[in-house]
Design a protein around this motif. Sequence first.
Motif, PDB file in Angstrom:
ATOM      1  N   HIS A 159       4.721   3.702  11.452  1.00 46.93           N
ATOM      2  CA  HIS A 159       6.060   3.272  12.006  1.00 46.93           C
ATOM      3  C   HIS A 159       7.153   3.869  11.337  1.00 46.93           C
ATOM      4  CE1 HIS A 159       7.419  -0.934  10.502  1.00 46.93           C
ATOM      5  NE2 HIS A 159       6.594  -0.359   9.570  1.00 46.93           N
ATOM      6  N   ASP A 194       6.621  -5.658  12.908  1.00 50.44           N
ATOM      7  CA  ASP A 194       6.399  -5.322  11.362  1.00 50.44           C
ATOM      8  C   ASP A 194       7.717  -5.948  10.738  1.00 50.44           C
ATOM      9  OD1 ASP A 194       4.568  -3.641   9.277  1.00 50.44           O
ATOM     10  OD2 ASP A 194       6.798  -3.844   8.676  1.00 50.44           O
ATOM     11  N   VAL A 195       7.773  -6.463   9.535  1.00 52.08           N
ATOM     12  CA  VAL A 195       8.948  -7.012   8.929  1.00 52.08           C
ATOM     13  C   VAL A 195       9.893  -6.031   8.399  1.00 52.08           C
ATOM     14  CG1 VAL A 195       8.054  -7.024   6.235  1.00 52.08           C
ATOM     15  CG2 VAL A 195       9.441  -9.013   7.413  1.00 52.08           C
ATOM     16  N   HIS A 196       9.261  -4.904   8.239  1.00 51.93           N
ATOM     17  CA  HIS A 196      10.335  -3.493   8.209  1.00 51.93           C
ATOM     18  C   HIS A 196      10.697  -2.945   9.337  1.00 51.93           C
ATOM     19  CE1 HIS A 196       7.681  -4.400   4.548  1.00 51.93           C
ATOM     20  NE2 HIS A 196       8.888  -4.145   3.886  1.00 51.93           N
ATOM     21  N   ASP A 283       3.244  -8.275   7.952  1.00 57.38           N
ATOM     22  CA  ASP A 283       3.969  -8.538   6.590  1.00 57.38           C
ATOM     23  C   ASP A 283       5.247  -9.563   6.735  1.00 57.38           C
ATOM     24  OD1 ASP A 283       5.172  -6.575   8.150  1.00 57.38           O
ATOM     25  OD2 ASP A 283       5.235  -5.042   6.438  1.00 57.38           O
ATOM     26  N   GLY A 320       1.953  -2.741   8.980  1.00 55.97           N
ATOM     27  CA  GLY A 320       1.893  -3.171   7.544  1.00 55.97           C
ATOM     28  C   GLY A 320       1.235  -4.703   7.770  1.00 55.97           C
ATOM     29  N   TYR A 322       0.104  -6.999   3.708  1.00 52.63           N
ATOM     30  CA  TYR A 322      -0.249  -6.475   2.321  1.00 52.63           C
ATOM     31  C   TYR A 322      -1.004  -7.602   1.643  1.00 52.63           C
ATOM     32  CZ  TYR A 322       1.996  -2.554   4.218  1.00 52.63           C
ATOM     33  OH  TYR A 322       2.609  -1.425   4.957  1.00 52.63           O
TER      34      TYR A 322
HETATM   35 ZN   LIG Z   1       6.150  -3.241   6.931  1.00 51.00          ZN
END
Ligand SMILES: [Zn+2]
Length: 341
Positions: A159, A194-196, A283, A320, A322
């Motif tokens: 992404h 996703d956290v980003h 994540d 993600g 991790y």
């Molecule tokens: Zn991420």
Amino acid sequence: MRVILNPKHAEHVPPGEMEGGAVIPSYEAPGRFEVIRAALEAAGGFRFEEPPKPSEECVTAIHHAAYIAYLREASAEAKRARDPAAKQLWPTVFPFGPNPRATGTRALRGQFCFDTYTPILPGTFASALGGASAAARAADLIADGAERNVYVLTRPPGHHAEHDRCGGYCYFNNAAVAAERLAKCGPVAVLDLDVHHGNGTQHIFYSRADVLTVSVHGDPAGLYPFFSGFADETGTGAGLGANANFPLLPGTGVKEYRPALAAAVEAVRRFKPAFLVFAFGADAHESDPIGGFTLPTKFFAEMGTAVREIGLPTVIVQEGGYNLTTLGACVTEGLKAIDAN
Ligand SMILES: [Zn+2]
């Protein structure tokens, strides 16, 4: 649930990533794929298959031809290299202004990449194309009505990859591949949890009215990718109003996340899409080493329920996540909730 695997993921094995001038162990590693697969096998109810032979045809609609050629040729160059150091291609200079004369090898390393987390390795092209092909296959199954939900188990993630730049461990944008294919059959919403921020997906569809991109993520004022993901980015031209960002503060937990998730789901509903692509990162979990949120494992079931309740045929794409100890459980919780009756 049917799971389409990236058969080539293990060909991309980053030796490290560069943070502040130091090479540190890469968070994005083959073990991520393996722990998710093992957790799904242990949980039961998932059917695994590989996509047909990967083909560049699935990425040409969303990535620039010169960028695709660059990834292909740079991977081949890394494969041919005898010196171990030359088997990793890293950017050292990034564009500080457009210049069509900047066509040398080292110029291209920076032109087609925006950070130092995303090296080109001998297996990068094959691996990234394997993921894109898996996403294309999943989208075709959904478009045909053969399945209600299909999960794409892949790495490297996608992404952050823009139209013509890799970054954030991402090379080809798998969620965008799926969305582009589905868009031929009706309007599509991409929901990215996703956290980003999903900057690549936003970038690819920013001027499109037929693909809505919605992302809930850590505020880019303090979290990667820093340059996009702000709340006032709402699309441009025909795509004005077809992008929505919900940035949240570091340390966000269930109490803060829940209303943002509800608002993101409402934005998807208002768009009245025919299909959903769920860019599923794990994540935002409390134990993730690079996320900074504090969501517990069981909240991923709540995310999955929110996705299910949107009520659309859905391609779920792995992004993600991790922490190898908790990643499998987070993904399993989410997928089980999406598939619940
Ligand atoms: Zn991420």
